[in-house]
Design a protein around this motif. Structure first.
Motif, PDB file in Angstrom:
ATOM      1  N   CYS A  30       2.551  56.418   3.131  1.00 41.72           N
ATOM      2  CA  CYS A  30       2.793  55.270   4.008  1.00 41.72           C
ATOM      3  C   CYS A  30       2.332  55.699   5.396  1.00 41.72           C
ATOM      4  O   CYS A  30       3.131  56.062   6.248  1.00 41.72           O
ATOM      5  N   VAL A  31       1.025  55.732   5.582  1.00 42.04           N
ATOM      6  CA  VAL A  31       0.452  56.161   6.856  1.00 42.04           C
ATOM      7  C   VAL A  31       0.894  55.206   7.956  1.00 42.04           C
ATOM      8  O   VAL A  31       0.844  53.986   7.791  1.00 42.04           O
ATOM      9  N   ALA A  32       1.367  55.770   9.047  1.00 43.43           N
ATOM     10  CA  ALA A  32       1.924  54.964  10.135  1.00 43.43           C
ATOM     11  C   ALA A  32       0.897  54.023  10.747  1.00 43.43           C
ATOM     12  O   ALA A  32      -0.200  54.431  11.101  1.00 43.43           O
ATOM     13  N   ASN A  50      -7.659  51.495   4.606  1.00 42.11           N
ATOM     14  CA  ASN A  50      -8.082  52.043   5.894  1.00 42.11           C
ATOM     15  C   ASN A  50      -7.605  53.470   6.141  1.00 42.11           C
ATOM     16  O   ASN A  50      -7.803  54.018   7.221  1.00 42.11           O
ATOM     17  N   VAL A  51      -6.959  54.086   5.165  1.00 36.12           N
ATOM     18  CA  VAL A  51      -6.453  55.453   5.299  1.00 36.12           C
ATOM     19  C   VAL A  51      -7.605  56.442   5.146  1.00 36.12           C
ATOM     20  O   VAL A  51      -8.433  56.308   4.245  1.00 36.12           O
ATOM     21  N   THR A  52      -7.647  57.435   6.043  1.00 31.95           N
ATOM     22  CA  THR A  52      -8.686  58.466   5.970  1.00 31.95           C
ATOM     23  C   THR A  52      -8.052  59.846   6.105  1.00 31.95           C
ATOM     24  O   THR A  52      -6.850  59.969   6.390  1.00 31.95           O
ATOM     25  N   GLU A  53      -8.874  60.876   5.946  1.00 32.78           N
ATOM     26  CA  GLU A  53      -8.391  62.250   6.102  1.00 32.78           C
ATOM     27  C   GLU A  53      -7.879  62.499   7.515  1.00 32.78           C
ATOM     28  O   GLU A  53      -6.998  63.340   7.724  1.00 32.78           O
ATOM     29  N   ALA A  54      -8.380  61.785   8.496  1.00 37.63           N
ATOM     30  CA  ALA A  54      -7.930  61.955   9.880  1.00 37.63           C
ATOM     31  C   ALA A  54      -6.448  61.615  10.030  1.00 37.63           C
ATOM     32  O   ALA A  54      -5.783  62.134  10.936  1.00 37.63           O
ATOM     33  N   ASP A  55      -5.905  60.779   9.159  1.00 39.73           N
ATOM     34  CA  ASP A  55      -4.481  60.418   9.215  1.00 39.73           C
ATOM     35  C   ASP A  55      -3.571  61.564   8.802  1.00 39.73           C
ATOM     36  O   ASP A  55      -2.356  61.487   8.981  1.00 39.73           O
ATOM     37  N   PHE A  56      -4.146  62.641   8.241  1.00 42.32           N
ATOM     38  CA  PHE A  56      -3.363  63.769   7.747  1.00 42.32           C
ATOM     39  C   PHE A  56      -3.728  65.079   8.433  1.00 42.32           C
ATOM     40  O   PHE A  56      -3.378  66.157   7.962  1.00 42.32           O
ATOM     41  N   VAL A  75       6.962  72.524  24.230  1.00 45.41           N
ATOM     42  CA  VAL A  75       6.931  72.198  22.812  1.00 45.41           C
ATOM     43  C   VAL A  75       5.712  71.311  22.556  1.00 45.41           C
ATOM     44  O   VAL A  75       5.523  70.299  23.216  1.00 45.41           O
ATOM     45  N   THR A  76       4.901  71.719  21.584  1.00 42.74           N
ATOM     46  CA  THR A  76       3.781  70.898  21.128  1.00 42.74           C
ATOM     47  C   THR A  76       4.147  70.400  19.742  1.00 42.74           C
ATOM     48  O   THR A  76       4.260  71.196  18.806  1.00 42.74           O
ATOM     49  N   GLY A  77       4.378  69.125  19.617  1.00 40.45           N
ATOM     50  CA  GLY A  77       4.814  68.561  18.345  1.00 40.45           C
ATOM     51  C   GLY A  77       3.659  68.180  17.442  1.00 40.45           C
ATOM     52  O   GLY A  77       2.600  67.770  17.900  1.00 40.45           O
ATOM     53  N   ALA A  78       3.882  68.347  16.156  1.00 40.33           N
ATOM     54  CA  ALA A  78       2.950  67.856  15.134  1.00 40.33           C
ATOM     55  C   ALA A  78       3.785  66.948  14.243  1.00 40.33           C
ATOM     56  O   ALA A  78       4.229  67.320  13.167  1.00 40.33           O
ATOM     57  N   ASN A  79       4.042  65.753  14.751  1.00 32.15           N
ATOM     58  CA  ASN A  79       4.910  64.794  14.069  1.00 32.15           C
ATOM     59  C   ASN A  79       4.113  63.529  13.755  1.00 32.15           C
ATOM     60  O   ASN A  79       2.901  63.505  13.874  1.00 32.15           O
ATOM     61  N   VAL A  80       4.802  62.478  13.371  1.00 28.91           N
ATOM     62  CA  VAL A  80       4.122  61.238  12.988  1.00 28.91           C
ATOM     63  C   VAL A  80       3.292  60.664  14.137  1.00 28.91           C
ATOM     64  O   VAL A  80       2.305  59.980  13.901  1.00 28.91           O
ATOM     65  N   GLU A  81       3.650  60.973  15.359  1.00 26.00           N
ATOM     66  CA  GLU A  81       2.855  60.510  16.502  1.00 26.00           C
ATOM     67  C   GLU A  81       1.461  61.140  16.504  1.00 26.00           C
ATOM     68  O   GLU A  81       0.504  60.527  16.938  1.00 26.00           O
ATOM     69  N   LYS A  82       1.367  62.367  16.018  1.00 18.33           N
ATOM     70  CA  LYS A  82       0.089  63.082  15.974  1.00 18.33           C
ATOM     71  C   LYS A  82      -0.553  63.042  14.587  1.00 18.33           C
ATOM     72  O   LYS A  82      -1.766  63.131  14.456  1.00 18.33           O
ATOM     73  N   ILE A  83       0.274  62.977  13.547  1.00 20.65           N
ATOM     74  CA  ILE A  83      -0.203  62.968  12.160  1.00 20.65           C
ATOM     75  C   ILE A  83       0.396  61.736  11.472  1.00 20.65           C
ATOM     76  O   ILE A  83       1.480  61.804  10.885  1.00 20.65           O
ATOM     77  N   PRO A  84      -0.257  60.596  11.549  1.00 23.57           N
ATOM     78  CA  PRO A  84       0.303  59.358  11.009  1.00 23.57           C
ATOM     79  C   PRO A  84       0.670  59.432   9.520  1.00 23.57           C
ATOM     80  O   PRO A  84       1.556  58.729   9.057  1.00 23.57           O
ATOM     81  N   GLY A  85       0.024  60.317   8.773  1.00 24.74           N
ATOM     82  CA  GLY A  85       0.323  60.471   7.349  1.00 24.74           C
ATOM     83  C   GLY A  85       1.695  61.054   7.062  1.00 24.74           C
ATOM     84  O   GLY A  85       2.167  61.021   5.929  1.00 24.74           O
ATOM     85  N   LEU A  86       2.391  61.576   8.079  1.00 21.93           N
ATOM     86  CA  LEU A  86       3.744  62.101   7.893  1.00 21.93           C
ATOM     87  C   LEU A  86       4.799  60.996   7.852  1.00 21.93           C
ATOM     88  O   LEU A  86       5.954  61.267   7.519  1.00 21.93           O
ATOM     89  N   ASN A  87       4.415  59.782   8.177  1.00 24.44           N
ATOM     90  CA  ASN A  87       5.353  58.663   8.225  1.00 24.44           C
ATOM     91  C   ASN A  87       6.178  58.584   6.944  1.00 24.44           C
ATOM     92  O   ASN A  87       5.634  58.638   5.846  1.00 24.44           O
TER      93      ASN A  87
END
Length: 154
Positions: A30-32, A50-56, A75-87
């Motif tokens: 469920c890509v954000a 519309n999902v691509t590898e860039a979403d992950f 803190v540098t986060g790698a969360n849904v804001e940066k990786i939409p595929g984590l949604n």
């Protein structure tokens, strides 16, 4: 009698395990769709066509963050804001850089456990349990430390 108690215990543990587990996701991904502006349990899903590898993918943890604050850490986060595929997956990652004497202010994670890995240097870490017991340790390069869900980190 012992066999009956064992059978009851097995049934109880089996039922408890079913009730206490998290349900499986309803879909694989469920890509954000951050542009939708609607949030229920995360962001609404992007159309799968519309999902691509860039979403992950996110390459932002490779370099140290710039520390320009009074607490001496960033803190540098790698969360849904940066990786939409984590949604909706319930996982994120972060890189924390410290100056000597820097700190990460006390905080909680009410719905997640946190694990740290020390890439370089030494760090004093810990948490306070709900019974007010301090669990702390000095961790060094290559060490891992876990903070249980909802404990206040120090």
């Amino acid at each position: 009698m012992a066999a009956m108690v064992s059978a009851y215990l097995f049934v109880f543990l089996s039922l408890f395990g079913m009730v206490a587990s998290d349900p499986d996701l309803l879909q694989d991904i469920c890509v954000a769709n951050k542009a939708a502006g609607v949030k229920v349990n995360g962001f609404t899903c992007k159309d799968e066509a519309n999902v691509t590898e860039a979403d992950f993918f996110f390459s932002g943890l490779a370099n140290p963050g710039v520390i320009n604050n009074s607490v001496g850490s960033v803190v540098t986060g790698a969360n849904v804001e940066k990786i939409p595929g984590l949604n909706t997956l319930g996982v994120s990652l972060a890189r924390v850089n410290y100056q000597p004497g820097g700190l990460n202010p006390p905080h909680t994670h009410p719905r997640a456990t946190e694990i740290i890995f020390v890439l370089d240097g030494e760090l004093d870490v810990g948490f306070i349990t709900t019974s007010n017991k301090l669990i702390s340790k000095s961790v060094k390069k290559g060490d891992v430390f876990a903070f249980p869900k909802a404990e206040e980190q120090r």
